[in-house]
Write a protein that holds these residues in place. Structure first.
Motif, PDB file in Angstrom:
ATOM      1  N   UNK A  23       0.844  -1.143   0.121  1.00 38.53           N
ATOM      2  CA  UNK A  23      -0.054   0.101   0.002  1.00 38.53           C
ATOM      3  C   UNK A  23       0.903   1.315   0.169  1.00 38.53           C
ATOM      4  N   UNK A  24       1.881   1.273   0.877  1.00 35.88           N
ATOM      5  CA  UNK A  24       2.770   2.310   0.923  1.00 35.88           C
ATOM      6  C   UNK A  24       3.650   2.564  -0.374  1.00 35.88           C
ATOM      7  N   UNK A  25       3.899   1.480  -0.988  1.00 33.81           N
ATOM      8  CA  UNK A  25       4.728   1.367  -2.266  1.00 33.81           C
ATOM      9  C   UNK A  25       3.881   2.009  -3.337  1.00 33.81           C
ATOM     10  N   UNK A  34      10.455   6.538  -8.380  1.00 34.33           N
ATOM     11  CA  UNK A  34      10.568   5.297  -8.900  1.00 34.33           C
ATOM     12  C   UNK A  34      10.357   4.435  -8.058  1.00 34.33           C
ATOM     13  N   UNK A  35       9.986   3.147  -8.478  1.00 37.95           N
ATOM     14  CA  UNK A  35       9.609   1.990  -7.528  1.00 37.95           C
ATOM     15  C   UNK A  35      10.698   1.562  -6.909  1.00 37.95           C
ATOM     16  N   UNK A  36      11.992   1.341  -7.528  1.00 36.58           N
ATOM     17  CA  UNK A  36      13.128   0.764  -6.666  1.00 36.58           C
ATOM     18  C   UNK A  36      13.675   1.725  -5.528  1.00 36.58           C
ATOM     19  N   UNK A  41      13.607   2.830   0.086  1.00 36.70           N
ATOM     20  CA  UNK A  41      13.301   3.864   1.336  1.00 36.70           C
ATOM     21  C   UNK A  41      12.060   3.098   2.338  1.00 36.70           C
ATOM     22  N   UNK A  42      11.413   2.480   1.808  1.00 39.78           N
ATOM     23  CA  UNK A  42      10.268   1.600   2.817  1.00 39.78           C
ATOM     24  C   UNK A  42      10.993   0.780   3.524  1.00 39.78           C
ATOM     25  N   UNK A  43      11.809  -0.192   3.020  1.00 37.83           N
ATOM     26  CA  UNK A  43      12.519  -1.240   3.796  1.00 37.83           C
ATOM     27  C   UNK A  43      13.504  -0.570   4.690  1.00 37.83           C
ATOM     28  N   UNK A  44      14.119   0.586   4.502  1.00 34.82           N
ATOM     29  CA  UNK A  44      15.037   1.282   5.241  1.00 34.82           C
ATOM     30  C   UNK A  44      14.463   1.829   6.503  1.00 34.82           C
ATOM     31  N   UNK A  45      13.150   2.415   6.215  1.00 35.27           N
ATOM     32  CA  UNK A  45      12.399   3.319   7.216  1.00 35.27           C
ATOM     33  C   UNK A  45      11.509   2.094   8.234  1.00 35.27           C
ATOM     34  N   UNK A  52       7.876   9.498   5.966  1.00 38.45           N
ATOM     35  CA  UNK A  52       9.179   9.081   6.326  1.00 38.45           C
ATOM     36  C   UNK A  52       9.826   8.671   5.281  1.00 38.45           C
ATOM     37  N   UNK A  53       9.151   7.921   4.504  1.00 38.04           N
ATOM     38  CA  UNK A  53       9.952   7.310   3.270  1.00 38.04           C
ATOM     39  C   UNK A  53      10.426   8.480   2.211  1.00 38.04           C
ATOM     40  N   UNK A  54       9.484   9.335   2.213  1.00 29.54           N
ATOM     41  CA  UNK A  54       9.795  10.441   1.189  1.00 29.54           C
ATOM     42  C   UNK A  54      10.827  11.211   1.758  1.00 29.54           C
ATOM     43  N   UNK A  55      11.144  11.456   3.322  1.00 28.50           N
ATOM     44  CA  UNK A  55      12.237  12.240   3.647  1.00 28.50           C
ATOM     45  C   UNK A  55      13.369  11.365   3.415  1.00 28.50           C
ATOM     46  N   UNK A  56      13.545  10.082   3.424  1.00 32.71           N
ATOM     47  CA  UNK A  56      14.575   9.256   3.086  1.00 32.71           C
ATOM     48  C   UNK A  56      15.106   9.318   1.816  1.00 32.71           C
ATOM     49  N   UNK A  57      13.980   9.185   0.833  1.00 36.46           N
ATOM     50  CA  UNK A  57      14.467   9.259  -0.446  1.00 36.46           C
ATOM     51  C   UNK A  57      15.142  11.008  -0.866  1.00 36.46           C
ATOM     52  N   UNK A  58      14.394  11.716  -0.259  1.00 38.06           N
ATOM     53  CA  UNK A  58      15.031  13.387  -0.531  1.00 38.06           C
ATOM     54  C   UNK A  58      16.517  13.355   0.162  1.00 38.06           C
TER      55      UNK A  58
END
Length: 323
Positions: A23-25, A34-36, A41-45, A52-58
């Protein structure tokens, strides 16, 4: 390397998450990531939430000096700390049947506007209800005041009528000794009073009594005037006889002849009765006739109210000698 925001603390996952939440993906992919990159980012967080995932990507892009980030995505102001599976999210987004607001999130702008309008209508309705209650109370007060005024006016009229009755009753007893014009004035006064105050049975009865007395006075005084004129022509002068002696004078001058006469008797209740008699009839016959009008009661005396004090007559005398 760009210095990280000191207020932003990213806590990596515990290492137990090995797969990104579907769902988050999907949410990150729909925002243009991008999917990858989103999956990583989701796995890391630890699949905490989208923000939180968006912050990690940025932060990852800033540290690598990579391509510019995509346009800022529209992120919900409040996101659940733990996202349920896709099926659970869809179930939570269903509107609550009681409130009409999705149970899993904040109400939308349209729903907030509808709630505001509903509250406004409720306030207006309460104001209208309070105004109606105030108007009803005012009507009730006016109605009570009108009823009170009507009752006061009725009492005032009754007092005025009682005062008129008390004044007219003694006059009704004296009407037989009045001039016809005076009796006419009393009748007119009572009738004018009744036009203003409304009907009154006792005053109407007094008018009838005055009217009967007036009719007898006119006939008696007319006969007395005729008798006086005849006596004056024969004797060359003199005074007119009194109204009480008029019937005998008109019928024959009171010289002892048996002539008809009209006798009027006022009873002790104020009513009056009239009857024709002969001048030679005894007062006892008149007494018996009056007793019959009183239901056989003979405990009374005949009084001739011509002088002061009134004179009691001998029942054995005749009418001609009494007049």
């Amino acid at each position: 390397m760009t210095e990280a925001n000191p207020r932003l603390v990213i806590r990596p996952g515990t290492g137990t998450v090995k797969q990104a939440d579907d769902a988050l993906l999907s949410a990150l992919i729909s925002m243009g990531f991008p999917e990858d990159e989103a999956r990583e980012a989701l796995i890391k967080t630890g699949n905490r939430n989208v923000q939180v995932a968006i912050d990690t990507i940025m932060m990852q892009r800033d540290s690598e000096g990579g391509v510019p980030p995509p346009p800022p995505p529209v992120v919900p102001t409040e996101a659940p700390t733990q996202v349920a599976p896709r099926k659970s999210v869809q179930t939570a987004e269903k509107a609550s049947p009681a409130t009409g607001v999705p149970s899993g999130g904040a109400p939308s702008a349209a729903e907030q506007e509808a709630e505001r309008l509903k509250s406004s209508f409720d306030t207006e309705g309460r104001a209208q209800h309070a105004l109606k209650e105030q108007e009803d109370r005012a009507k009730q007060v006016r109605k009570e005041q009108a009823a009170k005024k009507l009752a006061q006016n009725k009492i005032k009229v009754q007092l005025q009528q009682d005062k008129m009755i008390r004044r007219m009753k003694p006059m009704a007893r004296q009407a037989a000794n009045m001039e016809a014009t005076a009796v006419e004035a009393l009748i007119a006064e009572i009738r004018d009073f009744l036009k203003e105050s409304g009907p009154n049975d006792e005053l109407s009865t007094l008018v009838d009594n005055f009217s009967n007395t007036l009719a007898l006075l006119k006939s008696t005084q007319g006969a007395a005037a005729a008798a006086g004129g005849a006596a004056g022509g024969a004797a060359g002068g003199g005074t007119a006889p009194s109204p009480a002696a008029a019937p005998a004078a008109a019928a024959g001058g009171g010289d002892g002849g048996d002539v008809p006469c009209m006798l009027r008797v006022r009873l002790d209740d104020g009513s009056q009765v009239t009857e024709r008699f002969r001048s030679q009839q005894k007062l006892q016959e008149v007494h018996d006739w009056v007793a019959g009008k009183r239901g056989g009661d003979t405990s009374f005396s005949l009084i001739e109210p011509l002088g002061l004090p009134s004179q009691r007559r001998d029942l054995s005398s005749s009418l001609s000698s009494s007049l």
